[in-house]
Design a protein around this motif. Structure first.
Motif, PDB file in Angstrom:
ATOM      1  N   THR A 113     -12.117   8.108  -7.677  1.00 23.70           N
ATOM      2  CA  THR A 113     -13.027   6.794  -6.739  1.00 23.70           C
ATOM      3  C   THR A 113     -13.934   7.407  -5.899  1.00 23.70           C
ATOM      4  O   THR A 113     -14.027   8.137  -5.186  1.00 23.70           O
ATOM      5  CB  THR A 113     -11.900   6.263  -6.378  1.00 23.70           C
ATOM      6  N   ALA A 114     -15.081   6.886  -6.228  1.00 24.28           N
ATOM      7  CA  ALA A 114     -16.362   7.162  -5.303  1.00 24.28           C
ATOM      8  C   ALA A 114     -15.965   6.606  -3.970  1.00 24.28           C
ATOM      9  O   ALA A 114     -15.477   5.536  -3.843  1.00 24.28           O
ATOM     10  CB  ALA A 114     -17.492   6.459  -5.773  1.00 24.28           C
ATOM     11  N   VAL A 115     -16.298   7.461  -2.970  1.00 19.73           N
ATOM     12  CA  VAL A 115     -16.086   6.887  -1.537  1.00 19.73           C
ATOM     13  C   VAL A 115     -17.276   6.171  -1.280  1.00 19.73           C
ATOM     14  O   VAL A 115     -18.541   6.114  -1.236  1.00 19.73           O
ATOM     15  CB  VAL A 115     -16.340   8.091  -0.483  1.00 19.73           C
ATOM     16  N   TYR A 116     -16.834   4.892  -0.578  1.00 15.31           N
ATOM     17  CA  TYR A 116     -17.875   3.908  -0.367  1.00 15.31           C
ATOM     18  C   TYR A 116     -17.774   3.453   1.372  1.00 15.31           C
ATOM     19  O   TYR A 116     -16.635   3.062   1.560  1.00 15.31           O
ATOM     20  CB  TYR A 116     -17.875   2.544  -1.124  1.00 15.31           C
ATOM     21  N   LYS A 117     -18.741   3.687   1.985  1.00 18.22           N
ATOM     22  CA  LYS A 117     -18.416   3.716   3.463  1.00 18.22           C
ATOM     23  C   LYS A 117     -18.561   2.088   4.083  1.00 18.22           C
ATOM     24  O   LYS A 117     -18.177   1.829   5.273  1.00 18.22           O
ATOM     25  CB  LYS A 117     -19.282   4.713   4.148  1.00 18.22           C
ATOM     26  N   GLY A 118     -19.468   1.501   3.300  1.00 22.94           N
ATOM     27  CA  GLY A 118     -19.500  -0.013   3.911  1.00 22.94           C
ATOM     28  C   GLY A 118     -18.427  -0.873   3.883  1.00 22.94           C
ATOM     29  O   GLY A 118     -17.457  -0.442   3.151  1.00 22.94           O
TER      30      GLY A 118
ATOM     31  N   ILE B  79     -17.904  -9.089  -1.963  1.00 24.15           N
ATOM     32  CA  ILE B  79     -16.754  -8.141  -2.588  1.00 24.15           C
ATOM     33  C   ILE B  79     -16.886  -6.750  -2.061  1.00 24.15           C
ATOM     34  O   ILE B  79     -17.879  -6.291  -1.644  1.00 24.15           O
ATOM     35  CB  ILE B  79     -17.377  -7.922  -4.250  1.00 24.15           C
ATOM     36  N   ARG B  80     -15.639  -6.808  -1.463  1.00 22.39           N
ATOM     37  CA  ARG B  80     -15.258  -5.305  -0.394  1.00 22.39           C
ATOM     38  C   ARG B  80     -14.528  -4.257  -1.411  1.00 22.39           C
ATOM     39  O   ARG B  80     -13.902  -4.640  -2.506  1.00 22.39           O
ATOM     40  CB  ARG B  80     -14.583  -5.903   0.566  1.00 22.39           C
ATOM     41  N   PRO B  81     -14.462  -3.317  -0.847  1.00 22.81           N
ATOM     42  CA  PRO B  81     -13.939  -2.152  -1.620  1.00 22.81           C
ATOM     43  C   PRO B  81     -12.462  -2.397  -1.726  1.00 22.81           C
ATOM     44  O   PRO B  81     -11.925  -2.893  -0.945  1.00 22.81           O
ATOM     45  CB  PRO B  81     -14.312  -0.933  -0.590  1.00 22.81           C
ATOM     46  N   GLY B  82     -12.096  -2.335  -2.707  1.00 21.70           N
ATOM     47  CA  GLY B  82     -10.667  -2.492  -3.200  1.00 21.70           C
ATOM     48  C   GLY B  82     -10.353  -3.972  -3.677  1.00 21.70           C
ATOM     49  O   GLY B  82      -9.072  -4.299  -3.984  1.00 21.70           O
ATOM     50  N   ASP B  83     -11.226  -4.908  -3.460  1.00 21.00           N
ATOM     51  CA  ASP B  83     -11.068  -6.126  -4.234  1.00 21.00           C
ATOM     52  C   ASP B  83     -10.758  -6.249  -5.752  1.00 21.00           C
ATOM     53  O   ASP B  83     -11.260  -5.665  -6.415  1.00 21.00           O
ATOM     54  CB  ASP B  83     -12.466  -7.049  -3.674  1.00 21.00           C
TER      55      ASP B  83
END
Length: 504
Positions: free
Chosen positions: A304-309, A335-339
């Protein structure tokens, strides 16, 4: 009572070197039966044989009067004029179907303007109106929204003849069919029960067979090791019995060897070896009888790519203009990371338009995988160009991902031509290699067989990448998403409603 009977039926297309169906036999009585198998296993071929549209190479087919309802709806079904005429003649059968499937009287005259769901409902009505004893239906649920699927399910459920249907919608098949005919490598097996129960039973049987085969492999290996030991013993005994190298005048040594031969002493090794050869032959016969489907690794554990926002995509409150003077009203969408979001709604409510609008606001540096409902020529050309420019290690990774999604690498590598279902798997495999932060899939199960849907579902479960999913496959949605954005019609307006029934 009428029945559909196949007796030792085989069929091969003239352009193919391999048989599609190989000596299959079964008998179906009134009720609905599902026809299940991987893409290319011969499902459509079997139905065309049952309908008399193809002739078998060998064997016998006993079939009652039938109607074959194909997957394609590009043109009006044969007999539509008689069907619509029967309605005006106050034919109760035609009127009942118009009511059950909610048809409009002018649909036949504006066919090109109808949705896929409307065309399929009218097509089915025509074939049902004929009241044949056998109805064969090929993929009636592709591209349909949930309301059209429910209408078709309820209408087919009232059919009293022999029904044979192909559909990748597991809930649909569970609710309609009492048994399922599984096609595997040209052979057919009829299993009673719901599709879910049949697939679970098949998995259990394959696992048990795989265990038996592993035990048989170990037994053959054990016997072969013992045979090698006995062979060594027999060769040593043979050397001890041999007179080669003895002096002709060494009467004492020669007497001892002759005595060993006569008494059988030092000859047991050869006898034991012959017995072992027989046991090995029996074990190998048992091993060859335990045929299993070729098992290959499936599923993808994706990095999984790391998304900092805190948000990957967002769309401010607004109104979207849709076809037919309709408008889609929504509040701010994020839409947030993990949604894990399911976007639902009937055909024509603006799901694809909303996705494309969301993507317009995406930053170019964000890795977002978007697979549209249909693959255009531009996307096919892009796939080919990407493949030609890939480094060898990337090609190997892509083929591995493609295979683990249920794709056929040999077919792709040998010809480069893929079915729509195989194209979709390759697109997803290529996209997953980029380690996206968000995956957007628009009806990913269209054109996929049930085995491939299960494999894709399992692969997506294993990744924690954010997901926006459009799918009329309710079981697929339930397993993969936890939030729903639902598009609901209010007259000419469409509003986006969340799980809590609050308009967004």
């Amino acid at each position: 009572m009428s029945s559909l009977k196949f007796q030792s039926v085989s069929f091969t297309y003239p352009s193919s070197a391999e048989r599609v169906l190989n000596n299959i036999s079964f008998e179906l009585f009134p009720g609905w039966f599902g026809l299940t198998g991987v893409n290319g296993s011969g499902k459509t071929t079997l139905m065309k044989l049952a309908a008399g549209l193809l002739v078998p190479d060998s064997g016998k087919i006993i079939s009652p009067p039938s109607s074959y309802c194909p997957q394609e709806t590009a043109v009006l079904p044969p007999g539509w004029e008689e069907f619509t005429g029967a309605l005006y003649d106050r034919d109760n059968g035609a009127g009942r179907l118009f009511s059950l499937l909610r048809l409009d009287h002018d649909w036949a005259w504006r066919w090109d303007t109808l949705s896929q769901g409307e065309r399929k409902r009218f097509q089915l009505a025509v074939f049902l109106w004929r009241e044949r004893d056998l109805l064969l239906v090929d993929e009636p649920t592709n591209h349909l929204d949930s309301s059209s699927r429910q209408l078709i399910l309820e209408t087919l459920g009232q059919y009293g003849g022999i029904g044979l249907i192909v559909s990748h919608d597991r809930d649909f098949m569970d609710n309609l069919c009492k048994a399922h005919l599984f096609l595997r490598k040209g052979e057919a097996r009829l299993r009673p029960g719901s599709l879910t129960a049949c697939m679970e039973e098949e998995i259990r049987e394959n696992e048990a067979l795989s265990r038996q085969r592993s035990e048989a492999v170990r037994e053959v290996s054990r016997l072969e090791r013992e045979a090698r030991a006995r062979r060594t013993l027999a060769e040593g005994q043979q050397r001890r019995r041999s007179k080669a190298g003895l002096d002709l005048k060494d009467h004492d040594s020669r007497f001892k060897k002759n005595l060993a031969r006569i008494s059988g002493k030092d000859g047991t090794g050869g006898k034991l070896l012959r017995q072992m050869d027989g046991r090995i032959s029996q074990a190998e016969d048992r091993l060859s009888s335990l045929r299993t489907e070729g098992v290959r690794k499936t599923g993808i554990t994706q990095r999984t790519a790391v998304y900092k926002g805190d948000r990957i995509l967002s769309l401010g409150e607004g109104v979207l203009e849709l076809n037919g003077n309709k408008r889609l009203y929504h509040k701010e969408l994020i839409i947030r990371p993990g949604d894990r979001i399911a976007l639902t709604g009937d055909n024509g409510t603006g799901k694809t338009t909303l996705i494309r609008t969301l993507l317009k606001g995406a930053s170019p540096d964000r890795r977002i995988l978007y697979i549209p409902q249909e693959t255009g020529e531009r996307e096919k050309k892009s796939m080919k160009e990407d493949w030609e420019e890939m480094a060898p290690d990337k090609r190997g990774a892509l083929i591995s991902y493609f295979s683990r999604l249920g794709g056929n690498p040999d077919q792709f590598l040998s010809s480069g031509h893929l079915s729509p279902g195989e194209e979709r798997k390759l697109l997803i495999a290529r996209g997953l290699l980029t380690e996206p932060v968000l995956i957007i899939l628009d009806e990913p199960t269209n054109h996929l067989d049930l085995d491939s849907i299960t494999i894709l579902e399992s692969a997506l479960v294993q990744t924690d990448t954010a997901l926006l999913l459009v799918s009329h496959d309710s079981r697929f949605r339930r397993r993969l998403t936890g939030t729903e954005w639902r598009l609901t019609e209010e007259g000419e307006d469409i509003r986006l409603v969340s799980d809590g029934d609050q308009a967004l």
